[in-house]
Design a protein around this motif. Structure first.
Motif, PDB file in Angstrom:
ATOM      1  N   GLY A   1       0.815  -1.207   0.000  1.00 62.08           N
ATOM      2  CA  GLY A   1       0.000   0.000   0.000  1.00 62.08           C
ATOM      3  C   GLY A   1       0.846   1.253   0.000  1.00 62.08           C
ATOM      4  O   GLY A   1       1.953   1.276   0.542  1.00 62.08           O
ATOM      5  N   GLU A   2       0.322   2.311  -0.617  1.00 62.37           N
ATOM      6  CA  GLU A   2       1.108   3.538  -0.761  1.00 62.37           C
ATOM      7  C   GLU A   2       0.329   4.775  -0.315  1.00 62.37           C
ATOM      8  O   GLU A   2       0.712   5.892  -0.652  1.00 62.37           O
ATOM      9  N   ILE A   3      -0.760   4.600   0.421  1.00 58.91           N
ATOM     10  CA  ILE A   3      -1.561   5.752   0.843  1.00 58.91           C
ATOM     11  C   ILE A   3      -1.071   6.218   2.205  1.00 58.91           C
ATOM     12  O   ILE A   3      -1.135   5.475   3.193  1.00 58.91           O
ATOM     13  N   ALA A   4      -0.588   7.441   2.264  1.00 58.90           N
ATOM     14  CA  ALA A   4      -0.089   8.002   3.519  1.00 58.90           C
ATOM     15  C   ALA A   4      -1.237   8.115   4.526  1.00 58.90           C
ATOM     16  O   ALA A   4      -2.374   8.438   4.170  1.00 58.90           O
ATOM     17  N   GLY A   5      -0.922   7.841   5.769  1.00 59.45           N
ATOM     18  CA  GLY A   5      -1.918   7.921   6.823  1.00 59.45           C
ATOM     19  C   GLY A   5      -2.617   6.610   7.110  1.00 59.45           C
ATOM     20  O   GLY A   5      -3.373   6.503   8.073  1.00 59.45           O
ATOM     21  N   VAL A   6      -2.365   5.597   6.273  1.00 61.26           N
ATOM     22  CA  VAL A   6      -2.946   4.276   6.453  1.00 61.26           C
ATOM     23  C   VAL A   6      -1.894   3.339   7.040  1.00 61.26           C
ATOM     24  O   VAL A   6      -0.741   3.333   6.603  1.00 61.26           O
ATOM     25  N   THR A   7      -2.297   2.556   8.052  1.00 65.92           N
ATOM     26  CA  THR A   7      -1.421   1.531   8.611  1.00 65.92           C
ATOM     27  C   THR A   7      -1.559   0.268   7.771  1.00 65.92           C
ATOM     28  O   THR A   7      -2.629  -0.349   7.724  1.00 65.92           O
ATOM     29  N   TRP A   8      -0.463  -0.114   7.070  1.00 67.98           N
ATOM     30  CA  TRP A   8      -0.514  -1.241   6.146  1.00 67.98           C
ATOM     31  C   TRP A   8       0.044  -2.501   6.785  1.00 67.98           C
ATOM     32  O   TRP A   8       1.052  -2.452   7.492  1.00 67.98           O
ATOM     33  N   SER A   9      -0.628  -3.632   6.513  1.00 65.45           N
ATOM     34  CA  SER A   9      -0.163  -4.931   7.003  1.00 65.45           C
ATOM     35  C   SER A   9      -0.295  -5.955   5.891  1.00 65.45           C
ATOM     36  O   SER A   9      -1.330  -6.002   5.211  1.00 65.45           O
ATOM     37  N   PRO A  10       0.722  -6.786   5.689  1.00 60.63           N
ATOM     38  CA  PRO A  10       0.572  -7.901   4.740  1.00 60.63           C
ATOM     39  C   PRO A  10      -0.391  -8.929   5.322  1.00 60.63           C
ATOM     40  O   PRO A  10      -0.380  -9.181   6.532  1.00 60.63           O
ATOM     41  N   LEU A  11      -1.224  -9.513   4.454  1.00 62.49           N
ATOM     42  CA  LEU A  11      -2.181 -10.512   4.945  1.00 62.49           C
ATOM     43  C   LEU A  11      -2.578 -11.437   3.811  1.00 62.49           C
ATOM     44  O   LEU A  11      -2.936 -10.985   2.723  1.00 62.49           O
ATOM     45  N   ASP A  12      -2.551 -12.730   4.094  1.00 60.98           N
ATOM     46  CA  ASP A  12      -3.085 -13.742   3.193  1.00 60.98           C
ATOM     47  C   ASP A  12      -4.364 -14.260   3.836  1.00 60.98           C
ATOM     48  O   ASP A  12      -4.315 -14.987   4.836  1.00 60.98           O
ATOM     49  N   VAL A  13      -5.514 -13.872   3.290  1.00 63.40           N
ATOM     50  CA  VAL A  13      -6.792 -14.218   3.915  1.00 63.40           C
ATOM     51  C   VAL A  13      -7.051 -15.714   3.904  1.00 63.40           C
ATOM     52  O   VAL A  13      -7.950 -16.197   4.609  1.00 63.40           O
ATOM     53  N   ARG A  14      -6.281 -16.471   3.126  1.00 61.66           N
ATOM     54  CA  ARG A  14      -6.456 -17.922   3.103  1.00 61.66           C
ATOM     55  C   ARG A  14      -5.959 -18.583   4.384  1.00 61.66           C
ATOM     56  O   ARG A  14      -6.309 -19.737   4.663  1.00 61.66           O
ATOM     57  N   ARG A  15      -5.166 -17.856   5.170  1.00 64.60           N
ATOM     58  CA  ARG A  15      -4.560 -18.409   6.380  1.00 64.60           C
ATOM     59  C   ARG A  15      -5.345 -17.921   7.600  1.00 64.60           C
ATOM     60  O   ARG A  15      -5.199 -16.782   8.035  1.00 64.60           O
ATOM     61  N   GLN A  16      -6.152 -18.815   8.146  1.00 68.15           N
ATOM     62  CA  GLN A  16      -7.074 -18.425   9.213  1.00 68.15           C
ATOM     63  C   GLN A  16      -6.356 -17.850  10.429  1.00 68.15           C
ATOM     64  O   GLN A  16      -6.782 -16.822  10.986  1.00 68.15           O
ATOM     65  N   GLU A  17      -5.276 -18.478  10.844  1.00 69.77           N
ATOM     66  CA  GLU A  17      -4.576 -18.004  12.035  1.00 69.77           C
ATOM     67  C   GLU A  17      -3.946 -16.632  11.797  1.00 69.77           C
ATOM     68  O   GLU A  17      -3.939 -15.774  12.686  1.00 69.77           O
ATOM     69  N   GLU A  18      -3.439 -16.416  10.593  1.00 71.82           N
ATOM     70  CA  GLU A  18      -2.859 -15.113  10.246  1.00 71.82           C
ATOM     71  C   GLU A  18      -3.918 -14.016  10.293  1.00 71.82           C
ATOM     72  O   GLU A  18      -3.673 -12.918  10.804  1.00 71.82           O
ATOM     73  N   VAL A  19      -5.108 -14.332   9.776  1.00 71.94           N
ATOM     74  CA  VAL A  19      -6.208 -13.360   9.801  1.00 71.94           C
ATOM     75  C   VAL A  19      -6.631 -13.068  11.237  1.00 71.94           C
ATOM     76  O   VAL A  19      -6.806 -11.904  11.633  1.00 71.94           O
ATOM     77  N   ARG A  20      -6.782 -14.132  12.035  1.00 75.03           N
ATOM     78  CA  ARG A  20      -7.212 -13.954  13.427  1.00 75.03           C
ATOM     79  C   ARG A  20      -6.208 -13.125  14.217  1.00 75.03           C
ATOM     80  O   ARG A  20      -6.581 -12.228  14.978  1.00 75.03           O
TER      81      ARG A  20
END
Length: 272
Positions: free
Chosen positions: A36-55
């Protein structure tokens, strides 16, 4: 309000993130392949296929609002299972959930579909979106499901890019004259999503444009706006190709429009 945009680096996600910032929200967003490149936004990598990562991510951020825009047309796990993973994590932190869906959940046999219509998909993508809807409502009964159509912007969408590529002979293919949808402007869609997010409403809503146009007519409108020669756009009929997918799907939005201040413009207006 602390908002999380899942799929925030996508076309709709970026528009939502900017609108949330303008509204004074604390905004977090996720990305998978594009940072992500929008200033003011907190960006995090996420693979929604991974339930534990999402949780783990959602439990650490604890947003009050989650809007899930993540999907991949050819990936059941991202579109369907990913939506279930987001809904489960949202329920743990008691976040308001908005799940973005698609007119692909319909076969086209009925042509006109209002918010009470039951999905009858005929493509894997449509089936994945229908499954995502079912999971979101089952896990989070107060969730809002927003079905939409082709998303157009001011030159940034994939549909607009394809028209430019076809008109300048940088790409081959045709625009189908018998494949009809109700295109929506990304700004109208984002505004409607946020209105519904902070409302008391729940369940299925339709947010699409007021005009039903074929993909070919949409291409002509884009070409005219952008100073391209519409006569160079190749056309054909989907029915002659044997390609799977619905032909004519028109989302009826009357119930949803009555609940919105945002006016859902038609393609002939916003591309005129």
């Amino acid at each position: 309000m602390k908002a999380l945009i899942v799929g925030g680096s996508g076309f709709l996600g970026r528009t939502l993130a900017r609108r949330c910032l303008a509204a004074g929200y604390e905004v977090a967003a996720t990305c998978l392949t594009r940072p992500g490149e929008i200033a003011g936004v907190t960006w995090s990598p996420l693979d929604v296929r991974r339930q534990e990562e999402v949780r783990t991510l959602i439990s650490s951020l604890r947003p009050e609002l989650i809007i899930n825009t993540a999907y991949r047309q050819t990936d059941w796990t991202t579109t369907a299972v990913g939506a279930a993973n987001v809904a489960l994590a949202a329920s743990v932190v008691d976040a308001r959930l908005v799940q973005v869906s698609s007119d692909a959940v319909f076969s086209g046999a009925g042509v006109r579909y209002d918010e009470t219509c039951v999905p009858d998909p005929i493509t894997p993508y449509g089936a994945a979106k229908a499954a995502a809807e079912t999971a979101a409502i089952a896990i989070s009964p107060t969730a809002v499901i927003v079905r939409t159509s082709l998303i157009i912007g001011d030159g940034e969408s994939s549909h607009e890019a394809r028209v430019h590529a076809l008109a300048t002979r940088r790409s081959s293919g045709v625009l189908f004259a018998d494949d009809v949808r109700c295109p929506v402007h990304v700004a109208d869609l984002a505004a409607a999503l946020l209105e519904l997010a902070v409302s008391e409403h729940r369940g299925v809503h339709h947010v699409a444009g007021a005009d039903a146009v074929s993909r070919y007519e949409l291409g002509l409108l884009i070409a005219q706006r952008d100073g391209l020669d519409g006569g160079l756009l190749p056309t054909g009929r989907r029915a002659d190709t044997g390609l799977p997918g619905p032909l004519d799907v028109r989302l009826e939005c009357a119930m949803t429009q009555r609940r919105l201040r945002t006016r859902l413009r038609g393609a002939r207006e916003f591309l005129g």
